[in-house]
Enzyme design. Structure first.
Site, PDB file in Angstrom:
ATOM      1  N   SER A 137     -48.719  48.683 -20.995  1.00  0.00           N
ATOM      2  CA  SER A 137     -47.459  48.857 -20.347  1.00  0.00           C
ATOM      3  C   SER A 137     -47.122  50.787 -20.663  1.00  0.00           C
ATOM      4  O   SER A 137     -48.123  50.966 -21.482  1.00  0.00           O
ATOM      5  CB  SER A 137     -45.712  48.518 -21.182  1.00  0.00           C
ATOM      6  N   TYR A 150     -41.453  46.065 -28.568  1.00  0.00           N
ATOM      7  CA  TYR A 150     -42.470  45.938 -27.567  1.00  0.00           C
ATOM      8  C   TYR A 150     -43.859  47.275 -27.304  1.00  0.00           C
ATOM      9  O   TYR A 150     -44.752  46.270 -27.380  1.00  0.00           O
ATOM     10  CB  TYR A 150     -41.797  46.374 -26.339  1.00  0.00           C
TER      11      TYR A 150
HETATM   12  N1  LIG Z   1     -41.768  44.437 -15.454  1.00  0.00           N
HETATM   13  C1  LIG Z   1     -42.421  46.000 -15.276  1.00  0.00           C
HETATM   14  O1  LIG Z   1     -41.482  46.954 -15.140  1.00  0.00           O
HETATM   15  C2  LIG Z   1     -43.021  45.996 -16.163  1.00  0.00           C
HETATM   16  C3  LIG Z   1     -43.443  47.058 -17.237  1.00  0.00           C
HETATM   17  C4  LIG Z   1     -44.922  47.203 -18.180  1.00  0.00           C
HETATM   18  C5  LIG Z   1     -45.542  45.990 -18.004  1.00  0.00           C
HETATM   19  N2  LIG Z   1     -44.417  45.060 -17.591  1.00  0.00           N
HETATM   20  C6  LIG Z   1     -45.338  43.808 -18.059  1.00  0.00           C
HETATM   21  O2  LIG Z   1     -46.043  42.910 -16.847  1.00  0.00           O
HETATM   22  C7  LIG Z   1     -46.289  41.478 -17.309  1.00  0.00           C
HETATM   23  C8  LIG Z   1     -46.105  40.678 -16.227  1.00  0.00           C
HETATM   24  O3  LIG Z   1     -44.330  41.030 -15.709  1.00  0.00           O
HETATM   25  P1  LIG Z   1     -43.620  40.871 -14.989  1.00  0.00           P
HETATM   26  O4  LIG Z   1     -43.050  42.555 -14.179  1.00  0.00           O
HETATM   27  O5  LIG Z   1     -43.969  40.347 -13.914  1.00  0.00           O
HETATM   28  O6  LIG Z   1     -42.393  40.315 -15.200  1.00  0.00           O
HETATM   29  P2  LIG Z   1     -41.927  38.451 -14.593  1.00  0.00           P
HETATM   30  O7  LIG Z   1     -41.812  38.085 -13.786  1.00  0.00           O
HETATM   31  O8  LIG Z   1     -40.907  38.271 -15.522  1.00  0.00           O
HETATM   32  O9  LIG Z   1     -42.912  37.962 -15.868  1.00  0.00           O
HETATM   33  C9  LIG Z   1     -43.446  37.765 -17.293  1.00  0.00           C
HETATM   34  C10 LIG Z   1     -43.699  36.258 -17.060  1.00  0.00           C
HETATM   35  O10 LIG Z   1     -44.981  35.733 -18.522  1.00  0.00           O
HETATM   36  C11 LIG Z   1     -44.344  34.239 -18.594  1.00  0.00           C
HETATM   37  N3  LIG Z   1     -44.395  34.517 -20.173  1.00  0.00           N
HETATM   38  C12 LIG Z   1     -43.521  35.112 -20.770  1.00  0.00           C
HETATM   39  N4  LIG Z   1     -43.514  34.434 -22.414  1.00  0.00           N
HETATM   40  C13 LIG Z   1     -44.425  33.600 -22.726  1.00  0.00           C
HETATM   41  C14 LIG Z   1     -45.731  32.256 -23.146  1.00  0.00           C
HETATM   42  N5  LIG Z   1     -45.364  32.280 -24.414  1.00  0.00           N
HETATM   43  N6  LIG Z   1     -46.293  31.896 -21.854  1.00  0.00           N
HETATM   44  C15 LIG Z   1     -45.999  30.866 -21.141  1.00  0.00           C
HETATM   45  N7  LIG Z   1     -45.570  32.240 -20.683  1.00  0.00           N
HETATM   46  C16 LIG Z   1     -45.614  33.195 -20.850  1.00  0.00           C
HETATM   47  C17 LIG Z   1     -42.807  33.986 -17.622  1.00  0.00           C
HETATM   48  O11 LIG Z   1     -42.843  33.416 -17.767  1.00  0.00           O
HETATM   49  P3  LIG Z   1     -41.010  32.252 -17.676  1.00  0.00           P
HETATM   50  O12 LIG Z   1     -40.667  32.337 -16.374  1.00  0.00           O
HETATM   51  O13 LIG Z   1     -41.536  31.156 -17.765  1.00  0.00           O
HETATM   52  O14 LIG Z   1     -40.961  32.618 -18.704  1.00  0.00           O
HETATM   53  C18 LIG Z   1     -43.219  35.238 -16.909  1.00  0.00           C
HETATM   54  O15 LIG Z   1     -43.471  34.382 -15.601  1.00  0.00           O
HETATM   55  C19 LIG Z   1     -45.743  41.859 -18.488  1.00  0.00           C
HETATM   56  O16 LIG Z   1     -46.835  41.424 -19.485  1.00  0.00           O
HETATM   57  C20 LIG Z   1     -45.220  42.345 -18.848  1.00  0.00           C
HETATM   58  O17 LIG Z   1     -44.439  43.570 -19.964  1.00  0.00           O
HETATM   59  C21 LIG Z   1     -44.018  44.503 -16.887  1.00  0.00           C
END
Ligand SMILES: NC(=O)c1ccc[n+]([C@@H]2O[C@H](COP(=O)([O-])OP(=O)(O)OC[C@H]3O[C@@H](n4cnc5c(N)ncnc54)[C@H](OP(=O)(O)O)[C@@H]3O)[C@@H](O)[C@H]2O)c1
Length: 244
Positions: A137, A150
């Site tokens: 991130s 984070y």
């Molecule tokens: N969205 C943003 O603004 C943003 C910005 C920078 C970086 N990121 C990074 O991008 C990545 C993807 O996030 P996203 O934005 O696509 O959000 P998201 O759709 O909420 O995805 C996060 C995913 O992580 C899964 N997860 C979390 N802990 C887990 C565990 N212990 N075991 C298995 N699955 C787990 C969640 O599963 P469940 O649905 O089962 O909970 C969910 O599918 C993450 O690493 C996040 O930190 C996001």
């Protein structure tokens, strides 16, 4: 067409990246929500994936990592792309009040990812090819009072990936650090959306391109590269007085 192992395949960003590779590819999708994983797998089959297997587990729990990596490698033959996408956005105030909360955030976003990478690296080293892509991130570029738990997890992961890239370069293995800014996904559902929010499909297209071009680090969208350059350039004596 690549064989793809996705850790956190139910993530909105990961789903869109998977769609970019869907036609003709084989997948192993790992995540903790079986029903959601099945829906993602069905979607990829409809989009032309040759074979899609699912693997259900809490990915932060390291006990089964070695076995799951071996299973995925057996199912896929060669692992051309491993994408680590899972993560959580912890509540900073709760993490300040409770070490348990802070520890959980660090385990989920950093320590457990190090475990996956430790098991994946020798497989890629042996193959002498492939891409390990990990979503960190922009929050990892500089510690801010609003989200430094984070940020520290993602920043630590970024340093780990620099070293891993340096190690695996000799084996022709590509290591990609992905640094998204704000993305409109379930993770940020509670946040007020502004101009800087990107759609997950836009971010996924850029990640797909960065994998194909074998980039080392990619900011997604690209606008975040100059933004973070400026944020990093602010002297600490000023930065500590700012409210970011
Ligand atoms: N969205 C943003 O603004 C943003 C910005 C920078 C970086 N990121 C990074 O991008 C990545 C993807 O996030 P996203 O934005 O696509 O959000 P998201 O759709 O909420 O995805 C996060 C995913 O992580 C899964 N997860 C979390 N802990 C887990 C565990 N212990 N075991 C298995 N699955 C787990 C969640 O599963 P469940 O649905 O089962 O909970 C969910 O599918 C993450 O690493 C996040 O930190 C996001």
């Amino acid at each position: 067409m690549p064989n793809v192992f996705i850790l956190g395949a139910t993530s909105a960003i990961a789903q869109h990246v998977a769609r970019q590779f869907a036609r003709g590819s084989c997948f192993v999708l790992a995540g903790r929500n079986g029903e959601h994983l099945k829906a993602v797998a069905d979607d990829l089959r409809v989009r032309g994936a040759t074979n899609v297997e699912v693997s259900i587990a809490d990915l932060a729990s390291t006990g089964r990592h070695a076995a799951m990596v071996d299973e995925a490698a057996q199912k896929l033959g060669s692992v051309d792309i491993a994408l680590i996408a899972y993560g959580t956005l912890p509540n900073q105030a709760e993490c300040e009040a409770s070490y348990e909360c802070a520890n959980e955030a660090i385990q989920n976003n950093f320590v457990s990812v190090v475990s996956w990478l430790t098991h994946l690296a020798p497989i890629f080293e042996k193959q002498k090819q492939g891409t390990i892509a990990v979503i960190t991130s922009v929050a990892g570029d500089r510690g801010r009072k609003s989200n430094y738990l984070y940020g520290a997890s993602k920043g630590g992961l970024g340093i780990f990936l620099q070293g891993l890239r340096n190690r695996l370069h000799a084996s022709s293995v590509h290591v990609l650090t992905i640094k998204p800014g704000f993305v409109d996904t379930p993770m940020t559902a509670h946040l007020k959306k502004g101009l800087l929010f990107a759609k997950p499909e836009t971010v996924a297209r850029k990640i797909h391109c960065a994998i194909l071009k074998k980039k080392d680090v990619v900011y997604v969208p690209g606008l975040w590269k100059p933004i973070m350059w400026i944020i990093r350039a602010i002297p600490e004596c000023l930065f500590k007085r700012m409210s970011l």
